[in-house]
Design a protein around this motif. Structure first.
Motif, short mmCIF file in Angstrom:
data_model
loop_
_atom_site.label_atom_id
_atom_site.label_comp_id
_atom_site.label_asym_id
_atom_site.label_seq_id
_atom_site.Cartn_x
_atom_site.Cartn_y
_atom_site.Cartn_z
N ALA A 1 30.35 -133.82 -18.25
CA ALA A 1 31.14 -134.91 -17.68
C ALA A 1 32.56 -134.83 -18.23
O ALA A 1 32.79 -134.25 -19.30
N PRO A 2 33.53 -135.40 -17.54
CA PRO A 2 34.89 -135.42 -18.07
C PRO A 2 34.95 -136.14 -19.42
O PRO A 2 34.09 -136.98 -19.72
N LYS A 3 35.95 -135.82 -20.20
CA LYS A 3 36.12 -136.48 -21.50
C LYS A 3 36.28 -137.98 -21.28
O LYS A 3 36.98 -138.41 -20.37
N GLY A 4 35.58 -138.76 -22.10
CA GLY A 4 35.66 -140.20 -22.02
C GLY A 4 34.69 -140.82 -21.03
O GLY A 4 34.58 -142.04 -20.96
N ALA A 5 33.97 -140.01 -20.24
CA ALA A 5 33.04 -140.56 -19.25
C ALA A 5 31.74 -141.03 -19.89
O ALA A 5 31.00 -141.78 -19.29
N GLY A 6 31.48 -140.58 -21.11
CA GLY A 6 30.27 -140.99 -21.80
C GLY A 6 29.06 -140.22 -21.32
O GLY A 6 29.17 -139.13 -20.79
N ALA A 7 27.89 -140.83 -21.51
CA ALA A 7 26.64 -140.20 -21.13
C ALA A 7 25.84 -141.14 -20.23
O ALA A 7 26.31 -142.22 -19.89
N GLY A 8 24.65 -140.73 -19.87
CA GLY A 8 23.80 -141.57 -19.04
C GLY A 8 24.15 -141.47 -17.56
O GLY A 8 24.77 -140.50 -17.11
N LEU A 9 23.79 -142.48 -16.80
CA LEU A 9 23.97 -142.47 -15.35
C LEU A 9 25.43 -142.36 -14.95
O LEU A 9 25.77 -141.62 -14.04
N ALA A 10 26.31 -143.07 -15.63
CA ALA A 10 27.73 -143.05 -15.28
C ALA A 10 28.32 -141.65 -15.35
O ALA A 10 29.17 -141.28 -14.55
N ALA A 11 27.84 -140.83 -16.29
CA ALA A 11 28.38 -139.48 -16.47
C ALA A 11 27.97 -138.54 -15.36
O ALA A 11 28.68 -137.56 -15.09
N ILE A 12 26.84 -138.79 -14.70
CA ILE A 12 26.38 -137.83 -13.69
C ILE A 12 26.84 -138.17 -12.28
O ILE A 12 26.52 -137.46 -11.34
N ILE A 13 27.61 -139.25 -12.13
CA ILE A 13 28.14 -139.60 -10.81
C ILE A 13 29.47 -138.86 -10.63
O ILE A 13 30.43 -139.13 -11.34
N PRO A 14 29.54 -137.91 -9.67
CA PRO A 14 30.79 -137.17 -9.46
C PRO A 14 31.91 -138.08 -8.98
O PRO A 14 31.65 -139.14 -8.38
N GLN A 15 33.12 -137.64 -9.20
CA GLN A 15 34.28 -138.41 -8.76
C GLN A 15 34.23 -138.57 -7.24
O GLN A 15 33.94 -137.63 -6.51
N GLY A 16 34.49 -139.76 -6.76
CA GLY A 16 34.49 -140.04 -5.33
C GLY A 16 33.13 -140.44 -4.78
O GLY A 16 32.99 -140.69 -3.59
N LYS A 17 32.12 -140.48 -5.64
CA LYS A 17 30.77 -140.87 -5.20
C LYS A 17 30.39 -142.19 -5.84
O LYS A 17 31.04 -142.67 -6.76
N ARG A 18 29.29 -142.77 -5.38
CA ARG A 18 28.80 -144.04 -5.89
C ARG A 18 27.29 -143.95 -6.08
O ARG A 18 26.62 -143.17 -5.43
N ALA A 19 26.77 -144.79 -6.96
CA ALA A 19 25.32 -144.95 -7.13
C ALA A 19 24.94 -146.27 -6.48
O ALA A 19 25.56 -147.30 -6.74
N VAL A 20 23.93 -146.24 -5.63
CA VAL A 20 23.47 -147.44 -4.95
C VAL A 20 21.99 -147.63 -5.26
O VAL A 20 21.19 -146.70 -5.13
N ALA A 21 21.64 -148.84 -5.69
CA ALA A 21 20.25 -149.16 -6.01
C ALA A 21 19.51 -149.58 -4.75
O ALA A 21 20.02 -150.35 -3.94
N ILE A 22 18.30 -149.04 -4.60
CA ILE A 22 17.45 -149.39 -3.46
C ILE A 22 16.10 -149.83 -3.99
O ILE A 22 15.48 -149.12 -4.80
N ARG A 23 15.65 -151.00 -3.53
CA ARG A 23 14.34 -151.51 -3.95
C ARG A 23 13.26 -150.67 -3.28
O ARG A 23 13.33 -150.39 -2.09
N VAL A 24 12.26 -150.26 -4.07
CA VAL A 24 11.15 -149.46 -3.54
C VAL A 24 9.83 -150.03 -4.03
O VAL A 24 9.79 -150.87 -4.93
N ASN A 25 8.77 -149.56 -3.41
CA ASN A 25 7.42 -149.89 -3.88
C ASN A 25 6.60 -148.61 -3.84
O ASN A 25 7.14 -147.54 -3.57
N ASP A 26 5.31 -148.70 -4.10
CA ASP A 26 4.49 -147.50 -4.13
C ASP A 26 4.43 -146.78 -2.79
O ASP A 26 4.26 -145.57 -2.73
N VAL A 27 4.62 -147.51 -1.71
CA VAL A 27 4.59 -146.88 -0.38
C VAL A 27 5.92 -146.19 -0.11
O VAL A 27 5.96 -145.00 0.22
N THR A 28 7.04 -146.91 -0.26
CA THR A 28 8.34 -146.32 0.06
C THR A 28 8.77 -145.27 -0.95
O THR A 28 9.57 -144.40 -0.63
N ALA A 29 8.25 -145.33 -2.15
CA ALA A 29 8.61 -144.33 -3.17
C ALA A 29 7.57 -143.22 -3.24
O ALA A 29 7.47 -142.51 -4.23
#
Length: 198
Positions: A101-129
């Protein structure tokens, strides 16, 4: 006769010893004149580093590298330490800029999101997942289910593909794949999207 045979054997031995010595000298002279193999110093992973790891001093080491250094390799420890890993790096593998990740981006989920992209949460259950087999790194299609506005009641519920081939970033709070491929039952998955898709 024995004396003559012994003389021939001694002469043959001296000739072969002289020839062996000359060949040895020629080979050692040629090896000495060849350029020495150049070894470069390169930063490699001291252990296997999964996605989301924040690099520390003990995670990397500098080694002699007998081949050409890869184009985007990190060569200094201070340039790697404190950065997040965005793609798995295996023990002994060179540390590449494209895997950090770029310097200062840290670790975890925030670090793996490329520039210009977003992370969106979607509710799932055992069927949809798919019974928990939607894990980080999986590619999924996102479907929308419902009744279209102003549709006749006889039409019923409709399904439409909203997005295709979307990468799952995390399953619940896990951003790493299970090494054994076990299913993970979670209520939410995060997918990587563009701002327009979000």
């Amino acid at each position: 006769m024995n004396r003559r045979l012994i003389g021939v054997l001694v002469f043959a031995f001296l000739i072969s010893a002289g020839a062996s010595f000359l060949i040895y000298r020629v080979i050692t002279a040629r090896l000495a004149s060849e350029p020495k193999a150049v070894t470069n110093r390169l930063l490699v992973a001291a252990r296997s580093l999964p996605v989301g790891t924040l690099l520390k001093d003990l995670d990397v080491k500098t080694v002699d590298w007998p081949m050409a250094i890869p184009a985007n390799a990190v060569t200094k420890q201070e340039d790697a330490v404190g950065r997040g890993v965005i793609t798995d790096i295996y023990e002994g593998e060179p540390i590449l800029e494209s895997r950090l990740a770029p310097k200062g981006a840290g670790a975890g989920l925030a670090a793996i999101i490329p520039q210009g992209k977003r992370a969106v949460a979607i509710r799932v259950n055992d069927v949809t997942a798919v019974a928990g087999f939607v894990i980080p790194g999986t590619r999924v299609d996102i479907l929308i289910l419902g009744t279209p506005p102003n549709a006749p009641p006889t039409l019923g519920t409709q399904t439409k593909t909203l997005l295709q081939n979307m990468e799952v970033l995390s399953a619940g709070q896990q951003i790493q794949k299970d090494a054994e491929g076990k299913p993970v039952s979670v209520p939410v998955v995060n997918v990587l999207v563009t701002p327009e898709q979000a």
